[in-house]
Every structure is written in structure tokens, then in C-alpha cells.
Design a protein around this motif. Structure first.
Motif, PDB file in Angstrom:
ATOM      1  N   GLN A  21       0.838  -1.180   0.000  1.00 48.81           N
ATOM      2  CA  GLN A  21       0.000   0.000   0.000  1.00 48.81           C
ATOM      3  C   GLN A  21       0.879   1.238   0.000  1.00 48.81           C
ATOM      4  O   GLN A  21       1.858   1.315   0.723  1.00 48.81           O
ATOM      5  CB  GLN A  21      -0.893   0.022   1.240  1.00 48.81           C
ATOM      6  N   LEU A  22       0.485   2.247  -0.788  1.00 47.76           N
ATOM      7  CA  LEU A  22       1.269   3.465  -0.849  1.00 47.76           C
ATOM      8  C   LEU A  22       1.329   4.139   0.497  1.00 47.76           C
ATOM      9  O   LEU A  22       2.351   4.711   0.867  1.00 47.76           O
ATOM     10  CB  LEU A  22       0.665   4.417  -1.890  1.00 47.76           C
ATOM     11  N   HIS A  23       0.225   4.103   1.257  1.00 49.01           N
ATOM     12  CA  HIS A  23       0.251   4.798   2.529  1.00 49.01           C
ATOM     13  C   HIS A  23       1.080   4.040   3.553  1.00 49.01           C
ATOM     14  O   HIS A  23       1.329   4.537   4.630  1.00 49.01           O
ATOM     15  CB  HIS A  23      -1.159   5.071   3.050  1.00 49.01           C
ATOM     16  N   GLN A  24       1.547   2.835   3.268  1.00 46.85           N
ATOM     17  CA  GLN A  24       2.456   2.131   4.147  1.00 46.85           C
ATOM     18  C   GLN A  24       3.901   2.305   3.696  1.00 46.85           C
ATOM     19  O   GLN A  24       4.807   1.911   4.404  1.00 46.85           O
ATOM     20  CB  GLN A  24       2.123   0.635   4.159  1.00 46.85           C
ATOM     21  N   ASP A  25       4.129   2.857   2.529  1.00 45.28           N
ATOM     22  CA  ASP A  25       5.477   3.007   1.992  1.00 45.28           C
ATOM     23  C   ASP A  25       6.132   4.218   2.633  1.00 45.28           C
ATOM     24  O   ASP A  25       5.710   5.348   2.414  1.00 45.28           O
ATOM     25  CB  ASP A  25       5.389   3.189   0.470  1.00 45.28           C
ATOM     26  N   PRO A  26       7.190   4.035   3.450  1.00 46.92           N
ATOM     27  CA  PRO A  26       7.817   5.179   4.121  1.00 46.92           C
ATOM     28  C   PRO A  26       8.508   6.114   3.154  1.00 46.92           C
ATOM     29  O   PRO A  26       8.905   7.207   3.542  1.00 46.92           O
ATOM     30  CB  PRO A  26       8.820   4.500   5.069  1.00 46.92           C
ATOM     31  N   HIS A  27       8.690   5.716   1.875  1.00 40.39           N
ATOM     32  CA  HIS A  27       9.385   6.555   0.907  1.00 40.39           C
ATOM     33  C   HIS A  27       8.423   7.355   0.019  1.00 40.39           C
ATOM     34  O   HIS A  27       8.863   8.198  -0.758  1.00 40.39           O
ATOM     35  CB  HIS A  27      10.283   5.688   0.017  1.00 40.39           C
ATOM     36  N   TRP A  28       7.117   7.066   0.132  1.00 45.40           N
ATOM     37  CA  TRP A  28       6.147   7.730  -0.738  1.00 45.40           C
ATOM     38  C   TRP A  28       6.143   9.247  -0.515  1.00 45.40           C
ATOM     39  O   TRP A  28       6.203  10.031  -1.465  1.00 45.40           O
ATOM     40  CB  TRP A  28       4.770   7.132  -0.483  1.00 45.40           C
ATOM     41  N   ALA A  29       6.103   9.692   0.758  1.00 44.14           N
ATOM     42  CA  ALA A  29       6.091  11.122   1.045  1.00 44.14           C
ATOM     43  C   ALA A  29       7.374  11.786   0.562  1.00 44.14           C
ATOM     44  O   ALA A  29       7.351  12.908   0.042  1.00 44.14           O
ATOM     45  CB  ALA A  29       5.895  11.362   2.543  1.00 44.14           C
ATOM     46  N   SER A  30       8.517  11.090   0.723  1.00 41.89           N
ATOM     47  CA  SER A  30       9.791  11.653   0.252  1.00 41.89           C
ATOM     48  C   SER A  30       9.775  11.827  -1.262  1.00 41.89           C
ATOM     49  O   SER A  30      10.228  12.850  -1.784  1.00 41.89           O
ATOM     50  CB  SER A  30      10.951  10.741   0.658  1.00 41.89           C
ATOM     51  N   ALA A  31       9.244  10.837  -1.966  1.00 44.69           N
ATOM     52  CA  ALA A  31       9.185  10.932  -3.425  1.00 44.69           C
ATOM     53  C   ALA A  31       8.297  12.094  -3.860  1.00 44.69           C
ATOM     54  O   ALA A  31       8.636  12.843  -4.787  1.00 44.69           O
ATOM     55  CB  ALA A  31       8.666   9.616  -4.010  1.00 44.69           C
ATOM     56  N   MET A  32       7.162  12.280  -3.187  1.00 45.75           N
ATOM     57  CA  MET A  32       6.289  13.393  -3.532  1.00 45.75           C
ATOM     58  C   MET A  32       6.964  14.726  -3.248  1.00 45.75           C
ATOM     59  O   MET A  32       6.801  15.701  -3.989  1.00 45.75           O
ATOM     60  CB  MET A  32       4.974  13.283  -2.752  1.00 45.75           C
ATOM     61  N   GLN A  33       7.766  14.791  -2.172  1.00 41.68           N
ATOM     62  CA  GLN A  33       8.454  16.043  -1.864  1.00 41.68           C
ATOM     63  C   GLN A  33       9.519  16.345  -2.912  1.00 41.68           C
ATOM     64  O   GLN A  33       9.682  17.491  -3.325  1.00 41.68           O
ATOM     65  CB  GLN A  33       9.086  15.971  -0.475  1.00 41.68           C
ATOM     66  N   TRP A  34      10.228  15.307  -3.390  1.00 35.77           N
ATOM     67  CA  TRP A  34      11.190  15.517  -4.479  1.00 35.77           C
ATOM     68  C   TRP A  34      10.468  16.046  -5.722  1.00 35.77           C
ATOM     69  O   TRP A  34      10.970  16.929  -6.435  1.00 35.77           O
ATOM     70  CB  TRP A  34      11.913  14.211  -4.806  1.00 35.77           C
ATOM     71  N   LEU A  35       9.275  15.502  -6.000  1.00 36.45           N
ATOM     72  CA  LEU A  35       8.519  15.985  -7.152  1.00 36.45           C
ATOM     73  C   LEU A  35       8.167  17.467  -7.014  1.00 36.45           C
ATOM     74  O   LEU A  35       8.251  18.237  -7.975  1.00 36.45           O
ATOM     75  CB  LEU A  35       7.238  15.165  -7.320  1.00 36.45           C
ATOM     76  N   LEU A  36       7.787  17.874  -5.808  1.00 33.86           N
ATOM     77  CA  LEU A  36       7.475  19.278  -5.593  1.00 33.86           C
ATOM     78  C   LEU A  36       8.700  20.151  -5.840  1.00 33.86           C
ATOM     79  O   LEU A  36       8.615  21.196  -6.486  1.00 33.86           O
ATOM     80  CB  LEU A  36       6.965  19.483  -4.159  1.00 33.86           C
ATOM     81  N   TRP A  37       9.850  19.716  -5.300  1.00 31.97           N
ATOM     82  CA  TRP A  37      11.090  20.482  -5.517  1.00 31.97           C
ATOM     83  C   TRP A  37      11.395  20.577  -7.015  1.00 31.97           C
ATOM     84  O   TRP A  37      11.762  21.632  -7.516  1.00 31.97           O
ATOM     85  CB  TRP A  37      12.257  19.838  -4.786  1.00 31.97           C
ATOM     86  N   MET A  38      11.276  19.449  -7.713  1.00 33.80           N
ATOM     87  CA  MET A  38      11.601  19.433  -9.134  1.00 33.80           C
ATOM     88  C   MET A  38      10.660  20.337  -9.931  1.00 33.80           C
ATOM     89  O   MET A  38      11.078  21.021 -10.870  1.00 33.80           O
ATOM     90  CB  MET A  38      11.526  18.004  -9.667  1.00 33.80           C
ATOM     91  N   HIS A  39       9.399  20.367  -9.560  1.00 30.11           N
ATOM     92  CA  HIS A  39       8.453  21.192 -10.291  1.00 30.11           C
ATOM     93  C   HIS A  39       8.566  22.664  -9.928  1.00 30.11           C
ATOM     94  O   HIS A  39       8.156  23.525 -10.701  1.00 30.11           O
ATOM     95  CB  HIS A  39       7.033  20.680 -10.073  1.00 30.11           C
ATOM     96  N   GLU A  40       9.133  22.965  -8.776  1.00 26.34           N
ATOM     97  CA  GLU A  40       9.392  24.350  -8.421  1.00 26.34           C
ATOM     98  C   GLU A  40      10.615  24.896  -9.169  1.00 26.34           C
ATOM     99  O   GLU A  40      10.704  26.077  -9.468  1.00 26.34           O
ATOM    100  CB  GLU A  40       9.629  24.465  -6.909  1.00 26.34           C
TER     101      GLU A  40
END
Length: 324
Positions: A21-40
């Protein structure tokens, strides 16, 4: 915007569970934060290299990145190749990012596997109270999943993730069992909480008594006692607490005693139905003590960080950013 730390996360971070499950993946939030940085900053080559290094550091990182990209892509927000593709003002750019995050949150439920009927789940946000068929009551913390297995001879529940508080109706003929991973908690009538977060397992008893079993230990806990087990290192700690301190999140409270802001933010994330991003590693290390009212979540977050110069920025209904 503050840049991510130069040192990429390592492959020693906890791995995701077998439930997928994505909500059990401890790296999911980190990946989304990298995406935010990249899109900024889509043209920042150093940022792009740091993101690539994070992906290469572990297969789990790479997998989380692919899933985050897929969710972002399905939301219609990928790819962004230059700053010119974003609205011109800072506020409108943040609104676009917030819209993408909102769509990603909605897509998570589409991407998750289905576990079958009878499962009790609570998404991120306020706690949920459930009355079981035997009259026992369960409080589910945000981002928690529980699977009941009741029969004529026993009452058994499996905590798949998160935290739950149980107020058990006594029935000597039908033991009440809670399983969490390879751990088991057995009672007849009592009130207690069970938490399963990544490699951490915890039980706290408000009143009554419970017997906790894991592959190496057997522990009897009474009212006002708590045990914490680090599953990865097999380290067991036991201490005393005020009985009313068991699962204070039921009453929309967070109690901190000389704990780091970073640690407390991890406890707060299940209570917010969106993303909390911290752009200051120094702020994460600051220690705080206090009682915070989670009914006013943003107010509690501000009270947590303001003594150390932090502020909470409301980018959208789904994104809160903490910085100094």
C-alpha cells in the motif's frame, strides 16, 4: 525555496511492508516532496542530480519515485519542462501544485490493492470510533487499518498499520486477541492501545491487563504501563505512564515531552488529510514540550514551531509548509 539536504537518504531506511500500500510506503512522502522540488525548479541541474542520487540510493526509493510519478501523471500535472509553464505569480504557482497534490491524494485509493470485505479503515484525519459486534469499542487513528476475525470461540483482530485503542467487553469464554505483524496481544476485558508503525510496535494499557507475545518475548502489562519494541533491532523498552496518557489522540490531543519537532511531525501526519512539508532540517531537531489541541490542527502546528522561529504556510487546502 530551501534546497533539499546534500546527503541523499540511504538504503538503510525501513522498507515498505508486503501489503504494497502506498500509505504504508515510508518513501512515498519523500518521493512526492522531491517531485514538488523538481516542479518548483525544473531547470536546476544540481537539484536534478540530487534527486537522481536519491532514486539510485535504494530500489525502494526508485519504486516510490515511479509510483509518485504515475500518480502525478494521472492527475494531469506531469511533466513540467520549464518555469514558464507555471502561472506567473508565486501564489498561483502554489495553487497549481496544491491542485496536483489533491488529485494525487484522490488517486491513492485507486492505486491501492483491495483486501476484501470486513476491513475497518480510517483515512488521514480525525480518529474514528467503531462498535464491534460484541459491544467492544475501537478508536482508529488516522491512516490506520484493522481487519476483524470474529468466531464463536474467539475474537481476533489484525492491525495492518497505524494505531488503535480498544475498550473490550469482558467475555471469559471468548478471548480477545489483537495481532500486529508477528506480535500478539491477549486480554479478557481491559482498555489498551496497539501501534504498528514501520518497524515500531507499541502497547499501552489504560486499565486492566494484557499479555503481549512476540517471537522472543512475553510481557505482562497492567494499567499505566507501556512497552515499545523496535522490531528491526529487537530492542524492548518498558515504562510507566499516566493511564489517561494512553492514546491521547482519541481526545484530539498531542502531548510532547522533550521531543524533536521532526519526531512530532511524524506523529502528526496521520491526523492531516494532506501533505506537511518541512523545509528546515535544523528546525526538525529542536526539542519541544507541551500539549497541543489537534481539533485546531493548523493552530497546533503553529504553536509547535513558533517558539523556534518556525511558521506554517498554507499553500492550498491540502499542503502545509513549515519554514523559518
Amino acid at each position: 525555496m530551501q534546497r533539499p539536504p546534500s546527503k541523499a537518504p540511504t538504503a538503510d531506511e525501513p522498507q515498505s511492508s508486503d501489503h504494497g500500500q502506498l500509505h504504508q510506503d515510508p518513501h512515498w512522502a519523500s518521493a512526492m516532496q522531491w517531485l514538488l522540488w523538481m516542479h518548483e525548479a525544473p531547470q536546476d541541474e544540481k537539484l536534478r542530480a540530487a534527486c537522481h542520487a536519491w532514486q539510485q540510493a535504494s530500489p525502494a526509493h526508485a519504486g516510490a519515485w515511479r509510483r509518485a510519478e504515475r500518480a502525478w501523471h494521472l492527475s494531469g500535472q506531469l511533466p513540467a519542462t520549464s518555469r514558464e509553464r507555471w502561472p506567473s505569480t508565486r501564489r498561483r504557482r502554489f495553487a497549481v501544485i496544491g491542485t496536483a497534490i489533491a488529485a494525487c491524494l484522490a488517486l491513492i485509493m485507486v492505486l491501492l490493492p483491495w483486501h476484501g470485505q470486513g476491513e475497518l479503515a480510517n483515512g488521514k484525519g480525525a480518529p474514528r470510533q467503531i462498535v464491534l459486534e460484541d459491544g467492544s469499542r475501537v478508536w482508529l487513528m488516522g491512516d490506520s487499518v484493522l481487519r476483524p476475525h470474529f468466531s464463536e470461540h474467539q475474537r481476533q483482530l489484525e492491525l495492518l498499520q497505524g494505531e488503535a485503542f480498544f475498550e473490550v467487553v469482558p467475555d471469559a469464554s471468548r478471548p480477545f486477541l489483537v495481532r500486529a505483524g508477528s506480535n500478539r496481544v491477549e486480554v479478557t476485558g481491559t482498555a489498551f492501545s496497539v501501534s504498528l508503525q514501520d518497524t515500531r510496535f507499541e502497547v499501552a494499557v489504560e486499565h486492566g491487563s494484557v499479555r503481549v507475545e512476540d517471537p522472543r518475548h512475553q510481557t505482562l502489562l497492567k494499567g499505566g504501563e507501556r512497552m515499545h519494541l523496535d522490531i528491526r533491532d529487537n530492542l524492548l523498552r518498558r515504562d510507566r505512564i499516566a493511564p489517561e496518557r494512553a492514546a491521547t489522540w482519541r481526545h484530539q490531543q498531542l502531548i510532547a515531552e522533550d521531543q524533536s519537532i521532526g519526531e512530532l511531525l511524524e506523529q502528526l501526519r496521520p491526523h492531516y488529510p494532506g501533505w506537511i512539508l518541512l523545509y528546515d532540517s535544523g528546525l526538525a531537531e529542536q526539542q519541544v514540550t507541551g500539549v497541543y489541541n489537534l481539533e485546531d490542527f493548523e493552530g497546533a502546528l503553529a504553536a509547535l514551531v513558533q517558539p523556534h522561529g518556525g511558521r506554517v504556510e498554507h499553500w492550498s487546502p491540502y499542503v502545509l509548509v513549515i519554514r523559518r
